[in-house]
Scaffold this active site. Structure first.
Site, PDB file in Angstrom:
ATOM      1  N   ASN A  51       0.828  -1.208   0.000  1.00 23.72           N
ATOM      2  CA  ASN A  51       0.000   0.000   0.000  1.00 23.72           C
ATOM      3  C   ASN A  51       0.861   1.256   0.000  1.00 23.72           C
ATOM      4  OD1 ASN A  51      -2.361  -1.442   0.148  1.00 23.72           O
ATOM      5  ND2 ASN A  51      -2.809  -0.942   2.270  1.00 23.72           N
ATOM      6  N   ARG A 381     -10.500  -3.826 -14.650  1.00 22.58           N
ATOM      7  CA  ARG A 381      -9.403  -4.719 -14.257  1.00 22.58           C
ATOM      8  C   ARG A 381      -9.895  -6.144 -14.426  1.00 22.58           C
ATOM      9  NH1 ARG A 381      -5.783  -1.374 -11.465  1.00 22.58           N
ATOM     10  NH2 ARG A 381      -6.738   0.271 -10.215  1.00 22.58           N
ATOM     11  N   HIS A 441     -14.979   3.514 -15.314  1.00 19.25           N
ATOM     12  CA  HIS A 441     -14.840   2.711 -14.107  1.00 19.25           C
ATOM     13  C   HIS A 441     -16.115   1.923 -13.829  1.00 19.25           C
ATOM     14  CE1 HIS A 441     -14.384   2.384  -9.564  1.00 19.25           C
ATOM     15  NE2 HIS A 441     -13.251   1.877 -10.001  1.00 19.25           N
ATOM     16  N   TYR A 474     -12.494  -9.499  -2.644  1.00 18.96           N
ATOM     17  CA  TYR A 474     -13.155  -8.216  -2.414  1.00 18.96           C
ATOM     18  C   TYR A 474     -14.636  -8.438  -2.140  1.00 18.96           C
ATOM     19  CZ  TYR A 474      -9.120  -5.893  -4.703  1.00 18.96           C
ATOM     20  OH  TYR A 474      -7.882  -5.440  -5.037  1.00 18.96           O
ATOM     21  N   ARG A 570     -14.304   2.447   4.064  1.00 24.20           N
ATOM     22  CA  ARG A 570     -13.112   1.628   4.291  1.00 24.20           C
ATOM     23  C   ARG A 570     -11.839   2.459   4.433  1.00 24.20           C
ATOM     24  NH1 ARG A 570     -11.536  -1.004  -0.795  1.00 24.20           N
ATOM     25  NH2 ARG A 570      -9.955   0.606  -0.969  1.00 24.20           N
ATOM     26  N   HIS A 598     -15.352  -3.457  -0.474  1.00 28.86           N
ATOM     27  CA  HIS A 598     -15.257  -2.786  -1.775  1.00 28.86           C
ATOM     28  C   HIS A 598     -16.614  -2.347  -2.325  1.00 28.86           C
ATOM     29  CE1 HIS A 598     -14.133  -2.605  -6.180  1.00 28.86           C
ATOM     30  NE2 HIS A 598     -13.122  -1.960  -5.627  1.00 28.86           N
TER      31      HIS A 598
END
Length: 710
Positions: A51, A381, A441, A474, A570, A598
Site C-alpha cells: 500500500n 481490471r 470505471h 473483495y 473503508r 469494496h
C-alpha cells in the site's frame, strides 16, 4: 434570524493523504491483533508495505510535482502541497517504525515459537547452512547477477523502480592507495526472495532472504577488489502517468510509451538499512538526487511484501484461517440456463460469500447461445487468465456483435489491459479504449437476445470489477436483471461510450460525469427537507472513500437539519465527526477484515418510501467528475431486504470495525458485555446456511490475500 452556517471551513475537513495513512494504520492494527492467526498477521504487514509503495509512487509523487511547479493552492483542509508533504513524512515515519516494531518484536519471536526461523543476518548461519547457501549462490544466483561498477567510463546505472539492490564500496587489491569505488547489483526479481535452507533442529523451517545470500558472496562478483562494505537499498519513483490524450493519436501506443517512463521517473523515496555506511549513503544520495527528508533508514529487511510468500507456507494450516469456499447463489443452479433464472426475477449476488461463477457463466453462455445477438461489456481490471476475455473472444468468433470497452488507464493494470485489448481485437471484437479525459470505471455487461416475444436485454451491474480472481477477495455486490427500463439505459450507456450519443434522459440509471453528482446532492437534499419538516430521515451509505467537498458539505447541512447519517467508509474519509451543530448526527466506521471491503451502497429513508442504490462510484471528485460511473437502483423488495441486511450487520460489527472519533483517530468498538459481531464471518456462515446441504457448491476457491488498494 439565525446566521447561515459555512460548511466549507477548512477545519471541518481532514486532509485526504493523512486520512489514507490512517487507513494503512488500521490495516497494520490487524497485524498487531493477537486474536488473529500468526500467518494472517504477516499478510497484513505485507499489505501495508505494498500500500505504502503505491501511495508514494502516485500520491506523494503528485504532491512533489505540485511543489516543483510552484502550485500554492490549498486543499479542502487548508494545506498546501508542501505542508502536506511535511505531514506525510512525519506520519509515514511513525507508520514504518510501527511496522518494523511489529515485525521485529512480535512476529519474528512468534514465528520462532512455531518453529519458523527467518535468518536475520548471514553471520548467524551454521557451517552446514553456510555451505548450502554458498552452493545455492554458485548454482542458482550467480549466473543471473549483473554487477555494475561506477567510474569515469561507466556512469551510474538506471536503478529500476521498486527493485531491491545491493550497494558496495570497493578498493583494488593491487593498488597501495586505497581509493574507494562504488558498485551496485540488483537482487534478481526472477528468483524467490525467500529461500528455505536446512534447519538446525528437526521439524523446524528455516529461511534466509536472497539479498543476504548475495551479500555473503558479493566478493565473488569483484574478484580483483576488497569489498569494504555492502548494504541493500531500494528506491521508489514517480509512477503517475501523464498523458495528453488530445495530442495522443493512438492512446494504446502512448500508454505503452509512458509505462517505460515509470522506470526512470524522479526518485521520491530511498530505503536503506539502518546501519548503512555513511560514505555509501552519501554516494546514493548524490547520484539519485534525493533529499535527506526522503531517505528512510529501516530497522530490518527492506520491502516487507515478501511476507506474503510466508503466508502460504505449507503444513502450517493452524496458523491461518481455514480457506473459505464461496457458495452458490440460491436462485441459480450451475449448468442450467442462466437467462431463464434471470427471467424469473432480479438476482442479487454478494461476493465473495457467493461465487462469482454466475457472472463468468453469464458471458460464457451468451457466447455460445445461438439466440444471443450481441454482448457489450466494460472492463476495468481483469485477471491474468480471464475466462470472461476468453468467452468474449469466442463470442466474436461465433459471429456475435461484441463491443468491449477496455480501460487502458486503469492504474498499474495498463500493461495487462493492453494485452487483452489486442487479443479481443484479433478475435473480431469491437474494442473501445475509453473516452478522452475520462476513465471508464463502471461495471456493466449487456446481453441482447432474440426470444419468442421479441428482443430481450439481460444486464449485469456491479460494484466490483469483472475479475474472477479479486472476486474471491473483495466484498462486492452485483445484480442480474432483464428489466426493460434498465435494458434501455444499458444500451444508451454503450451508445454513449462508443458514439458520444448522450440520451436526453435516463429511465433508472444515473451516470457520471454528467448526471451522478446532481443525483446524489438531490437525494441528500430531499432527506434534509424531510428532517426539516419533522419527519424521520436517515442516510446509510457504504463506500471506499469520501473526499468530495460538495458531498461532505451537503451531509453536514443534512446532519445539522437532523438527518441521522451512518457511513461505512473503508479508506479515505475527509469528513470530521462530532463538530457541534455540524456533524453531531454523523457516524463513520471503517471495517478492515479478511476480505477487502469494496461494495458501494446508498440507502435513503425518504419518509418511509425507502430507496436503495448501488454502483461503481465512491464520493470522490475523480469518480463524480472525471470517470464514467453507474449508479443503479435496487427496487425488488426481496433484494432491498438483502441489501438492508448487509448494511445493518456491518453497522453492528464490533469486531473488525474502527469508529472515527471527533479528534480524528479511529478506535475499535468497546465489546465488553456485547455479543460479538464479525460481519464478514457472519456473511460466510449465512451464505452456507442459505443452501440445501445436498447441493454441491461451485469448484473450491482458495483464499489468497489481496492488496487493499483498487
Amino acid at each position: 434570524m439565525e446566521k447561515e452556517k459555512d460548511y466549507l471551513k477548512p477545519e471541518y475537513y481532514e486532509n485526504r493523504e493523512l486520512s489514507w495513512l490512517k487507513f494503512n494504520h488500521r490495516v497494520l492494527n490487524e497485524a498487531r491483533d493477537k486474536n488473529i492467526p500468526l500467518l494472517e498477521r504477516l499478510k497484513f504487514v505485507s499489505i501495508t508495505s505494498s500500500n505504502l509503495d503505491e501511495f508514494f509512487m502516485v500520491r506523494v509523487a503528485s504532491l512533489k510535482d505540485m511543489v516543483h511547479a510552484g502550485y500554492k493552492k490549498k486543499d479542502i483542509a487548508g494545506m498546501t502541497a508542501k505542508e502536506q508533504l511535511e505531514a506525510i513524512n512525519k506520519d509515514t515515519r511513525s507508520l514504518v517504525e510501527m511496522q518494523y516494531s511489529t515485525y521485529n518484536r512480535s512476529l519474528v519471536p512468534m514465528l520462532h515459537n512455531h518453529e519458523i526461523e527467518i535468518i536475520d543476518a548471514y553471520e548467524d548461519l551454521t557451517e552446514e547452512q553456510g555451505e548450502y547457501v554458498d552452493r545455492y549462490f554458485e548454482e542458482t544466483v550467480y549466473p543471473v547477477l549483473t554487477p555494475m561498477a561506477v567510474d569515469a567510463s561507466r556512469p551510474f546505472p538506471l536503478i529500476r523502480n521498486k527493485s531491491l539492490n545491493i550497494a558496495a564500496l570497493l578498493t583494488k587489491k593491487e593498488e597501495k592507495k586505497e581509493e574507494l569505488e562504488f558498485a551496485t547489483v540488483q537482487v534478481p526479481s526472477v528468483l524467490d526472495r525467500i529461500v528455505q535452507i536446512p534447519a538446525q533442529t528437526e521439524g523446524n523451517q528455516t529461511f534466509i532472504l536472497l539479498e543476504q545470500i548475495i551479500e555473503r558472496n558479493i566478493y565473488r562478483l569483484f574478484l580483483n577488489y576488497h569489498v569494504i562494505c555492502a548494504y541493500p537499498y531500494r528506491i521508489m519513483r514517480n509512477a503517475d502517468l501523464t498523458i495528453d490524450e488530445d495530442e495522443a493519436e493512438d492512446l494504446l501506443q502512448e500508454i505503452q510509451k509512458q509505462l517505460k517512463k515509470r522506470q526512470w521517473g524522479e526518485v521520491i523515496r530511498l530505503e536503506v538499512e539502518e546501519k548503512i555506511d555513511k560514505r555509501l549513503l552519501n554516494i546514493l544520495k548524490e547520484e539519485l538526487h534525493i533529499a535527506q527528508e526522503d531517505i528512510f533508514k529501516i530497522n530490518g529487511p527492506l520491502d516487507l511484501t515478501f511476507l506474503m510468500k510466508m503466508y502460504g507456507l505449507e503444513g502450517k494450516e493452524e496458523l491461518r484461517y481455514a480457506p473459505y469456499r464461496p457458495q452458490r447463489v440460491p436462485q441459480i443452479t450451475p449448468g442450467e440456463d442462466i437467462f431463464e433464472s434471470i427471467r424469473r426475477g432480479d438476482i442479487l449476488l454478494h461476493h465473495p460469500y457467493q461465487t462469482f461463477d454466475p457472472v463468468v457463466d453469464f458471458i460464457r453462455q451468451a457466447s455460445k447461445d445461438p439466440d444471443v445477438l450481441a454482448i457489450k461489456q466494460t472492463l476495468y481490471r481483469v485477471s491474468g487468465n480471464s475466462p470472461i476475455i476468453a468467452s468474449l473472444a469466442q463470442a466474436a468468433e461465433n459471429g456475435k456483435q461484441v463491443s468491449v470497452l477496455v480501460e487502458l488507464k486503469a492504474r498499474f493494470d495498463e500493461e495487462n489491459n493492453i494485452v487483452w485489448a489486442k487479443k479481443l481485437e484479433k478475435a473480431g471484437c469491437h474494442v473501445i479504449y475509453g473516452l478522452v479525459g475520462l476513465k471508464t470505471h463502471s461495471k456493466i455487461a449487456l446481453v441482447v437476445r432474440k426470444e419468442e416475444d421479441g428482443i430481450r436485454r439481460y444486464v449485469h451491474l456491479g460494484t466490483g470489477n469483472y475479475n474472477d480472481s479479486t472476486a474471491k477477495l473483495y466484498t462486492d455486490l452485483g445484480m442480474f436483471t432483464c428489466s426493460e427500463a434498465i435494458g434501455e439505459d444499458a444500451t444508451a450507456v454503450f451508445n454513449m461510450l462508443s458514439g458520444y450519443s448522450e440520451p436526453p434522459s435516463w429511465n433508472k440509471l444515473a451516470v457520471a460525469p454528467i448526471w451522478l453528482r446532481k443525483r446524489f446532492l438531490k437525494l441528500i437534499k430531499r432527506e434534509m427537507k424531510h428532517a426539516q419538516a419533522g419527519r424521520e430521515a436517515f442516510i446509510k451509505a457504504k463506500m471506499n472513500s469520501l473526499c468530495d467537498r460538495d458531498i461532505i458539505a451537503a451531509l453536514y447541512e443534512a446532519s445539522a437539519a437532523g438527518v441521522k447519517i451512518d457511513l461505512i467508509i473503508r479508506g479515505i474519509c475527509c469528513l470530521r465527526v462530532g463538530i457541534p451543530g455540524v456533524s453531531d448526527n454523523i457516524t463513520v466506521r471503517s471495517i478492515v477484515g479478511n476480505f477487502l471491503e469494496h461494495s458501494r451502497i446508498f440507502w435513503f429513508h425518504n419518509d418511509g418510501q425507502e430507496e436503495i442504490y448501488m454502483g461503481s462510484s465512491d464520493w470522490m471528485p475523480r469518480n463524480l467528475d472525471r470517470r464514467v460511473e453507474i449508479l443503479f437502483p435496487v427496487e425488488n423488495e426481496q433484494l432491498m431486504e438483502q441489501v438492508r441486511h448487509v448494511m445493518e450487520v456491518q453497522l453492528t460489527d464490533n469486531t473488525k470495525a474502527h469508529i472515527l472519533q471527533p479528534e480524528g483517530n479511529y478506535d475499535k468498538v468497546d465489546k465488553r458485555g456485547k455479543r460479538l459481531v464479525n460481519s464478514q464471518q457472519q456473511f460466510c456462515e449465512e451464505a452456507k446456511k442459505a443452501l440445501p446441504q445436498k447441493v454441491n457448491v461451485y469448484q473450491d476457491r482458495v483464499f489468497i490475500p489481496a492488496e487493499p488498494i483498487e
